[in-house]
Design a protein around this motif. Structure first.
Motif, PDB file in Angstrom:
ATOM      1  N   THR A   1       0.831  -1.211   0.000  1.00 15.16           N
ATOM      2  CA  THR A   1       0.000   0.000   0.000  1.00 15.16           C
ATOM      3  C   THR A   1       0.861   1.255   0.000  1.00 15.16           C
ATOM      4  OG1 THR A   1      -1.696  -1.202   1.210  1.00 15.16           O
ATOM      5  CG2 THR A   1      -1.851   1.187   1.205  1.00 15.16           C
ATOM      6  N   LEU A   2       1.894   1.273   0.818  1.00 14.29           N
ATOM      7  CA  LEU A   2       2.757   2.455   0.888  1.00 14.29           C
ATOM      8  C   LEU A   2       3.521   2.672  -0.415  1.00 14.29           C
ATOM      9  CD1 LEU A   2       4.056   2.278   4.548  1.00 14.29           C
ATOM     10  CD2 LEU A   2       2.412   3.866   3.568  1.00 14.29           C
ATOM     11  N   LYS A   3       3.937   1.598  -1.068  1.00 17.05           N
ATOM     12  CA  LYS A   3       4.615   1.741  -2.359  1.00 17.05           C
ATOM     13  C   LYS A   3       3.681   2.343  -3.405  1.00 17.05           C
ATOM     14  CE  LYS A   3       8.082  -1.873  -1.952  1.00 17.05           C
ATOM     15  NZ  LYS A   3       8.572  -3.151  -2.496  1.00 17.05           N
ATOM     16  N   LYS A   4       2.432   1.862  -3.432  1.00 18.35           N
ATOM     17  CA  LYS A   4       1.463   2.400  -4.392  1.00 18.35           C
ATOM     18  C   LYS A   4       1.117   3.848  -4.074  1.00 18.35           C
ATOM     19  CE  LYS A   4       1.138  -1.416  -6.606  1.00 18.35           C
ATOM     20  NZ  LYS A   4       1.748  -1.586  -7.905  1.00 18.35           N
ATOM     21  N   ALA A   5       0.997   4.181  -2.801  1.00 16.45           N
ATOM     22  CA  ALA A   5       0.694   5.554  -2.402  1.00 16.45           C
ATOM     23  C   ALA A   5       1.835   6.493  -2.775  1.00 16.45           C
ATOM     24  CB  ALA A   5       0.420   5.619  -0.910  1.00 16.45           C
ATOM     25  N   LYS A   6       3.068   6.027  -2.636  1.00 21.62           N
ATOM     26  CA  LYS A   6       4.230   6.841  -2.997  1.00 21.62           C
ATOM     27  C   LYS A   6       4.206   7.177  -4.486  1.00 21.62           C
ATOM     28  CE  LYS A   6       9.259   6.710  -2.976  1.00 21.62           C
ATOM     29  NZ  LYS A   6      10.454   5.901  -2.679  1.00 21.62           N
ATOM     30  N   VAL A   7       3.888   6.203  -5.318  1.00 22.39           N
ATOM     31  CA  VAL A   7       3.819   6.437  -6.766  1.00 22.39           C
ATOM     32  C   VAL A   7       2.679   7.403  -7.089  1.00 22.39           C
ATOM     33  CG1 VAL A   7       3.359   5.325  -8.983  1.00 22.39           C
ATOM     34  CG2 VAL A   7       4.887   4.236  -7.342  1.00 22.39           C
ATOM     35  N   ALA A   8       1.531   7.224  -6.448  1.00 22.71           N
ATOM     36  CA  ALA A   8       0.383   8.099  -6.712  1.00 22.71           C
ATOM     37  C   ALA A   8       0.690   9.543  -6.324  1.00 22.71           C
ATOM     38  CB  ALA A   8      -0.838   7.600  -5.950  1.00 22.71           C
ATOM     39  N   VAL A   9       1.328   9.743  -5.182  1.00 21.02           N
ATOM     40  CA  VAL A   9       1.682  11.099  -4.745  1.00 21.02           C
ATOM     41  C   VAL A   9       2.739  11.688  -5.672  1.00 21.02           C
ATOM     42  CG1 VAL A   9       2.803  12.407  -2.889  1.00 21.02           C
ATOM     43  CG2 VAL A   9       1.018  10.768  -2.359  1.00 21.02           C
ATOM     44  N   HIS A  10       3.694  10.861  -6.089  1.00 20.41           N
ATOM     45  CA  HIS A  10       4.772  11.349  -6.948  1.00 20.41           C
ATOM     46  C   HIS A  10       4.224  11.897  -8.272  1.00 20.41           C
ATOM     47  CE1 HIS A  10       8.845  11.471  -8.608  1.00 20.41           C
ATOM     48  NE2 HIS A  10       8.338  10.965  -9.713  1.00 20.41           N
ATOM     49  N   TYR A  11       3.332  11.142  -8.904  1.00 22.74           N
ATOM     50  CA  TYR A  11       2.816  11.557 -10.208  1.00 22.74           C
ATOM     51  C   TYR A  11       1.587  12.449 -10.121  1.00 22.74           C
ATOM     52  CZ  TYR A  11       6.065   8.397 -12.414  1.00 22.74           C
ATOM     53  OH  TYR A  11       7.211   7.782 -12.844  1.00 22.74           O
ATOM     54  N   GLY A  12       0.959  12.561  -8.964  1.00 21.58           N
ATOM     55  CA  GLY A  12      -0.257  13.338  -8.863  1.00 21.58           C
ATOM     56  C   GLY A  12      -0.107  14.695  -8.224  1.00 21.58           C
ATOM     57  N   PHE A  13       1.056  15.026  -7.677  1.00 21.54           N
ATOM     58  CA  PHE A  13       1.208  16.275  -6.937  1.00 21.54           C
ATOM     59  C   PHE A  13       1.112  17.500  -7.846  1.00 21.54           C
ATOM     60  CE2 PHE A  13       3.785  19.640  -4.970  1.00 21.54           C
ATOM     61  CZ  PHE A  13       3.070  19.789  -3.803  1.00 21.54           C
ATOM     62  N   ILE A  14       1.874  17.545  -8.910  1.00 20.81           N
ATOM     63  CA  ILE A  14       1.868  18.725  -9.795  1.00 20.81           C
ATOM     64  C   ILE A  14       0.519  18.881 -10.504  1.00 20.81           C
ATOM     65  CG2 ILE A  14       2.915  19.737 -11.869  1.00 20.81           C
ATOM     66  CD1 ILE A  14       5.603  18.865 -10.765  1.00 20.81           C
ATOM     67  N   PRO A  15      -0.089  17.810 -11.040  1.00 14.45           N
ATOM     68  CA  PRO A  15      -1.436  17.999 -11.601  1.00 14.45           C
ATOM     69  C   PRO A  15      -2.447  18.506 -10.575  1.00 14.45           C
ATOM     70  CG  PRO A  15      -0.523  15.939 -12.375  1.00 14.45           C
ATOM     71  CD  PRO A  15       0.419  16.461 -11.345  1.00 14.45           C
ATOM     72  N   LEU A  16      -2.318  18.076  -9.325  1.00 12.32           N
ATOM     73  CA  LEU A  16      -3.210  18.572  -8.280  1.00 12.32           C
ATOM     74  C   LEU A  16      -3.031  20.067  -8.067  1.00 12.32           C
ATOM     75  CD1 LEU A  16      -5.234  17.968  -5.968  1.00 12.32           C
ATOM     76  CD2 LEU A  16      -3.229  17.707  -4.498  1.00 12.32           C
ATOM     77  N   ILE A  17      -1.792  20.540  -8.050  1.00 13.59           N
ATOM     78  CA  ILE A  17      -1.519  21.968  -7.883  1.00 13.59           C
ATOM     79  C   ILE A  17      -2.081  22.760  -9.064  1.00 13.59           C
ATOM     80  CG2 ILE A  17       0.317  23.691  -7.700  1.00 13.59           C
ATOM     81  CD1 ILE A  17      -0.117  21.933  -5.201  1.00 13.59           C
ATOM     82  N   ILE A  18      -1.950  22.223 -10.276  1.00 12.89           N
ATOM     83  CA  ILE A  18      -2.483  22.914 -11.456  1.00 12.89           C
ATOM     84  C   ILE A  18      -4.004  22.994 -11.381  1.00 12.89           C
ATOM     85  CG2 ILE A  18      -2.768  22.746 -13.968  1.00 12.89           C
ATOM     86  CD1 ILE A  18       0.094  21.619 -14.037  1.00 12.89           C
ATOM     87  N   ILE A  19      -4.653  21.910 -10.986  1.00 12.63           N
ATOM     88  CA  ILE A  19      -6.116  21.912 -10.887  1.00 12.63           C
ATOM     89  C   ILE A  19      -6.588  22.894  -9.809  1.00 12.63           C
ATOM     90  CG2 ILE A  19      -8.104  20.502 -10.186  1.00 12.63           C
ATOM     91  CD1 ILE A  19      -6.692  18.160 -11.608  1.00 12.63           C
ATOM     92  N   ILE A  20      -5.915  22.908  -8.676  1.00 13.29           N
ATOM     93  CA  ILE A  20      -6.277  23.857  -7.613  1.00 13.29           C
ATOM     94  C   ILE A  20      -6.066  25.287  -8.090  1.00 13.29           C
ATOM     95  CG2 ILE A  20      -5.605  24.720  -5.331  1.00 13.29           C
ATOM     96  CD1 ILE A  20      -5.064  21.797  -4.563  1.00 13.29           C
ATOM     97  N   GLY A  21      -4.970  25.542  -8.820  1.00 12.12           N
ATOM     98  CA  GLY A  21      -4.696  26.883  -9.336  1.00 12.12           C
ATOM     99  C   GLY A  21      -5.711  27.337 -10.364  1.00 12.12           C
ATOM    100  N   MET A  22      -6.198  26.413 -11.187  1.00 10.91           N
ATOM    101  CA  MET A  22      -7.166  26.784 -12.220  1.00 10.91           C
ATOM    102  C   MET A  22      -8.560  27.028 -11.625  1.00 10.91           C
ATOM    103  SD  MET A  22      -6.070  24.443 -15.429  1.00 10.91           S
ATOM    104  CE  MET A  22      -7.062  25.330 -16.612  1.00 10.91           C
ATOM    105  N   ASN A  23      -8.822  26.507 -10.439  1.00 11.81           N
ATOM    106  CA  ASN A  23     -10.138  26.698  -9.816  1.00 11.81           C
ATOM    107  C   ASN A  23     -10.144  27.828  -8.798  1.00 11.81           C
ATOM    108  OD1 ASN A  23     -11.357  24.630 -11.255  1.00 11.81           O
ATOM    109  ND2 ASN A  23     -10.704  23.087  -9.787  1.00 11.81           N
TER     110      ASN A  23
END
Length: 74
Positions: free
Chosen positions: A38-60
Motif C-alpha cells: 500500500t505504501l509503495k502504491k501511495a508513494k507512486v500516486a503522490v509522486h505523479y499526482g502532486f503537480i497535476p493537483l496543484i495545477i487543478i487547484i490553481g485553475m479553480n
C-alpha cells in the motif's frame, strides 16, 4: 596438544529466540506485506499526482488564470 576455543553467543534463549524471530505469525506477515504494498502504491500516486493537483487547484481559484500562466515561471 592444540586447544580449541569455543565462542558462545551473548544473551539468553539463543536458539528459541531466533526461531521466534524468523517465523512471524501468518497474520503479522500478511499485514506487513499489505502495508508495504500500500505504501509503495501511495508513494507512486503522490509522486505523479502532486503537480497535476496543484495545477487543478490553481485553475479553480479566483482570479482564474489560463494554463500557460500557471506553467510559466514569470
Amino acid at each position: 596438544m592444540a586447544s580449541r576455543v569455543v565462542v558462545k553467543g551473548k544473551g539468553k534463549g539463543g536458539k528459541e529466540r531466533r526461531l521466534a524471530e524468523e517465523r512471524p505469525s501468518s497474520t503479522a506477515k500478511c499485514v506487513k506485506e499489505w502495508s508495504t504494498w500500500t505504501l509503495k502504491k501511495a508513494k507512486v500516486a503522490v509522486h505523479y499526482g502532486f503537480i497535476p493537483l496543484i495545477i487543478i487547484i490553481g485553475m479553480n481559484s479566483d482570479p482564474k488564470p489560463q494554463l500557460y500562466q500557471l506553467l510559466s515561471p514569470v
